[in-house]
Design an enzyme around this catalytic site. Structure first.
Site, mmCIF file in Angstrom:
data_model
loop_
_atom_site.group_PDB
_atom_site.id
_atom_site.type_symbol
_atom_site.label_atom_id
_atom_site.label_comp_id
_atom_site.label_asym_id
_atom_site.label_seq_id
_atom_site.Cartn_x
_atom_site.Cartn_y
_atom_site.Cartn_z
ATOM 1 N N GLU A 56 0.820 -1.217 0.000
ATOM 2 C CA GLU A 56 0.000 0.000 0.000
ATOM 3 C C GLU A 56 0.846 1.255 0.000
ATOM 4 O O GLU A 56 0.573 2.206 -0.705
ATOM 5 C CB GLU A 56 -0.908 0.006 1.232
ATOM 6 C CG GLU A 56 -2.322 -0.323 0.881
ATOM 7 C CD GLU A 56 -3.278 0.785 1.251
ATOM 8 O OE1 GLU A 56 -3.623 0.825 2.438
ATOM 9 O OE2 GLU A 56 -3.663 1.567 0.382
ATOM 10 N N ASP A 57 1.865 1.271 0.831
ATOM 11 C CA ASP A 57 2.539 2.541 1.110
ATOM 12 C C ASP A 57 3.928 2.697 0.497
ATOM 13 O O ASP A 57 4.545 3.741 0.636
ATOM 14 C CB ASP A 57 2.667 2.748 2.636
ATOM 15 C CG ASP A 57 1.302 2.856 3.301
ATOM 16 O OD1 ASP A 57 0.328 3.140 2.575
ATOM 17 O OD2 ASP A 57 1.218 2.648 4.511
#
Ligand code: MN
Length: 743
Positions: free
Chosen positions: A90-91
């Site tokens: 996700e990051d």
């Protein structure tokens, strides 16, 4: 008195380094593969490099402590590694493929599941709770560890929520109360649930939280004394008859006290069961023995005894609960359970994923199975896993499937839904142009059935348009109604064209132009009489066969008709109910036949059955728009049908192919047989067996001693006809049975 390692609260120690984590893992897994953990840690650290948490700590402190919580729950190495990697997709720029390559399929699937949940938008209202939980359960796929990592993730975020803005704190706290706490509870992980609840309480209702904290602190000394007294009395009562027994007494957690105060609208001082006692024993029979002793010691309150050992909760919680009048006349609640029951009660599903000394749980099928088994009932006897999966599916998902949009939103569909249902759920334009879908990256056709957890990407084309066949491959009412609207509109356009053409031809017979007559005063009057609002509608009705062109002309241009052909009878002319009569006869004809057949998805078209081939329900059929007589239905193999203008051909279908037709249709059946006496009787018995009436029979014999019998019988539907043909064929002496197409 021995004490057990499995405490009911998690450690709140903040891990600062990889060593802190590995130390914790080694406490329950002395031979753990520390290299694998180190590799994941370094990978995550490198990926998150430069990212800082709001607390000012480097980002890696978050995955590290999520892993720490899982280590506290004594989970296996894959769970620990997943926790370390859980935010990388996700990051950071790490991809699912990177994870798969570096850490294998299992970890990749786990990280993927956690990422899916992270992308979810939850609906925070009480009624949606069950739904949200079910969606999460779907996102985790077949591995419950996804949820365990997600819960640990949320717990660490809650522990560090101080660093967030006030509004965000309240929102996250509410989400935690509404979604993650019930989830932890459903999973039976009470240790996690309790901490999450009190943290959420603190941020969601800070004033109440701190007020209650103070109240509890004030009574702390008093409570400690009371707890010691109860413990002493229990120990005394049990004498030395029990070894390895643990007695716990403590104040209940704040959120549960607060909820009691709320539910009963009472003050803290009025909550009688603030203290909770627990007796943990070695064996199951000891549970009941201890119960007996406690009831001998203090008077039990009727109706408060609960036996969750004989009747475990769905999350497999087992325990004996009783409330007694304790020292000083205070009511106290006591739970009695074995060590094993206690472990399950505190750790729930997580207990099943604990690292086990006899080896890691690696059996793929056991894994798939375990979480489902846990969720519904750990005690359920299961014959085979397929059967079980079916049961669980209906139980848990209520025959719903949950799929993801490419952005990670979850959508809910009835089982058996296809990409079409999905496409129409986005927008009717997307549905109307849908040509297929990419499911988990793979192209699938429209009729493909979506499965739980699929990620669906709809593929559209500008040239695509719906057909009535689509009605058969979608499940949702939304999709069906949109398709019907489209098909109806198409059908209307077609009928309009056809109606116009029919009227043109009819007028041409009189050497006149339709355009002239389809406007003006006569037309206005006509529309008014028939309750029609726009000009097109007149033509549409002609196209559908609901209005006969001749009737229209008679009304619009009586002079033309009078001049050229026979005049309308004086009776018709004078009859003030002429229009109603036209209407009525059309309506009656429709009632007789129309409801059996739908034309282009519509039910209200005037339909006649062709006499040449006498279609019966179930026969493949085709319709032709006839001049002024609605739609005539032929069997698709009727030779006569091919002689018609193919432009007038319309799709028709039986509304219910197996319907017992109210009005039987006459079908001619020819039987060729040996000319043997008694055969006719057997044949008529065959008809009688199917409840058919013979309207007509004709038998002739040939020179070579064959009999050709032709029966005219009333038939309800195709399956009845096929049945009787089967019966006839079985009669000894019968050579061939055929259904006659035309007379
Ligand atoms: Mn996270």
């Amino acid at each position: 008195m021995a004490h057990f390692a499995a405490g009911d609260r998690l450690s709140d120690k903040n891990l600062r380094s990889l060593e802190d984590l590995t130390q914790r893992v080694l406490t329950y897994f002395p031979n753990a593969d520390l290299n694998a953990i180190e590799k994941a840690y370094l990978f995550s650290e490198r990926m998150h490099e430069g990212q800082i948490r709001r607390s000012g700590e480097p980002y890696i402190s978050h995955p590290l402590n999520v892993a720490g919580i899982l280590a506290d729950l004594h989970l296996d190495i894959d769970s620990i590694i997943t926790a370390l990697l859980h935010d990388t997709i996700e990051d950071t720029h790490a991809t699912a493929e990177d994870i798969r390559r570096e850490f294998g399929d299992t970890v990749a699937a786990l990280v993927d599941g956690v990422t899916k949940i992270s992308k979810m938008q939850f609906k925070t209202s009480n009624e949606r709770q069950g739904e949200n939980i079910r969606k999460m359960i779907v996102a985790m796929g077949k591995d419950v560890r996804v949820i365990l990592v997600k819960l640990a993730d949320r717990l660490h975020n809650m522990r560090t929520l101080d660093h967030m803005q006030y509004e965000k704190q309240a929102r996250i706290a509410l989400e935690t109360l509404e979604i993650y706490c019930p989830l932890a509870s459903r999973m039976g992980i009470s240790a996690l649930k309790i901490e999450l609840e009190d943290l959420a309480f603190r941020f969601y209702r800070p004033e109440m939280f701190y007020e209650l904290t103070q109240l509890v602190q004030k009574t702390e000394k008093e409570h400690t004394q009371y707890i010691d007294e109860v413990k002493r009395l229990i120990v005394k009562e049990l004498h030395s008859g029990f070894r390895d027994i643990e007695i716990q007494g403590r104040s209940k957690h704040l959120w549960s006290i607060y909820r009691k105060m709320q539910a009963r609208s009472i003050d803290y001082n009025q909550v009688y069961d603030v203290l909770a006692f627990r007796v943990i024993v070695e064996t199951l029979p000891q549970c009941y023995e201890v119960l007996g002793h406690i009831h001998a010691l203090w008077k039990p309150i009727p109706g408060r005894f609960k036996d969750f050992i004989a009747m475990p909760k769905t999350n497999n919680y087992r325990s004996l609960h009783t409330t007694v009048i304790g020292p000083g006349g205070d009511r106290i609640e006591i739970q009695i359970r074995t060590k094993e029951m206690h472990l399950i009660a505190e750790r729930g599903v997580a207990a099943h994923w604990r690292y086990k000394e006899r080896g890691r749980i690696n059996d793929e099928t056991a894994q798939k199975f375990e979480w489902l088994k846990d969720l519904v009932s750990w005690n359920q006897q299961v014959r085979n896993s397929d059967e079980f999966l079916d049961t669980v599916k209906t139980d848990l998902f209520e025959s719903e499937i949950y799929v993801f949009t490419p952005k990670g939103d979850v959508r809910e569909f009835p089982e058996g839904s296809t990409p079409l249902d999905f496409a129409y759920s986005i927008h009717s334009d997307v549905g109307n142009h849908c040509v297929g879908a990419r499911i988990n990256g793979r192209m699938v056709p429209l009729k493909h059935q979506m499965q739980n957890g699929d990620t669906i990407e709809i593929v559209t084309s500008n040239t695509q348009q719906p057909s009535k066949d689509w009605l058969k491959i979608c499940v949702t009412n939304r999709a069906k109604s949109r398709i019907r609207v489209f098909v109806k509109e198409e059908q209307r356009k077609r009928s309009l064209l056809l109606g116009k053409e029919l009227m043109d031809r009819e007028f041409r017979k009189y050497g006149a132009s339709a355009t002239k007559y389809l406007k003006g005063e006569a037309m206005e009057r006509f529309k008014k009489d028939f309750g029609i609002h726009d000009d097109d509608e007149v033509l549409v009705r002609v196209g559908y066969g609901k209005l006969e062109p001749r009737n229209v002309i008679e009304r619009l241009a009586p002079d033309l008709v009078a001049a050229q052909t026979k005049q309308p009878t004086s009776e018709e002319k004078r009859d003030p109910n002429f229009i109603q009569k036209v209407f009525k006869s059309a309506a009656q004809k429709m009632k007789k036949s129309g409801s059996l057949i739908s034309v282009g998805g519509m039910d209200d078209v005037l339909v006649y059955f062709a006499k040449c081939c006498t279609p019966i329900p179930g026969d493949p059929i085709v319709g032709f728009i006839t001049r002024g007589r609605g739609v005539t239905v032929h069997r698709s193999d009727c030779r006569k049908a091919f002689e018609f203008d193919q432009l007038r051909r319309v799709d028709v279908e039986w509304n219910n192919p197996n319907a017992d037709q109210q009005q039987e249709r006459s079908v001619r059946i020819q039987v060729i047989s040996q000319d043997i006496p008694g055969l006719l009787k057997m044949m008529s018995e065959a008809f009688a067996l199917e409840g058919m009436n013979i309207a007509n029979a004709n038998i002739r014999t040939t020179r070579d001693k064959k009999a050709i019998s032709t029966f005219e019988v009333g038939v309800k539907n195709l399956s009845q006809l096929n049945q009787v043909i089967l019966h006839l064929q079985k009669i000894k002496g019968v050579i061939g049975v055929t259904r006659q197409t035309s007379s």
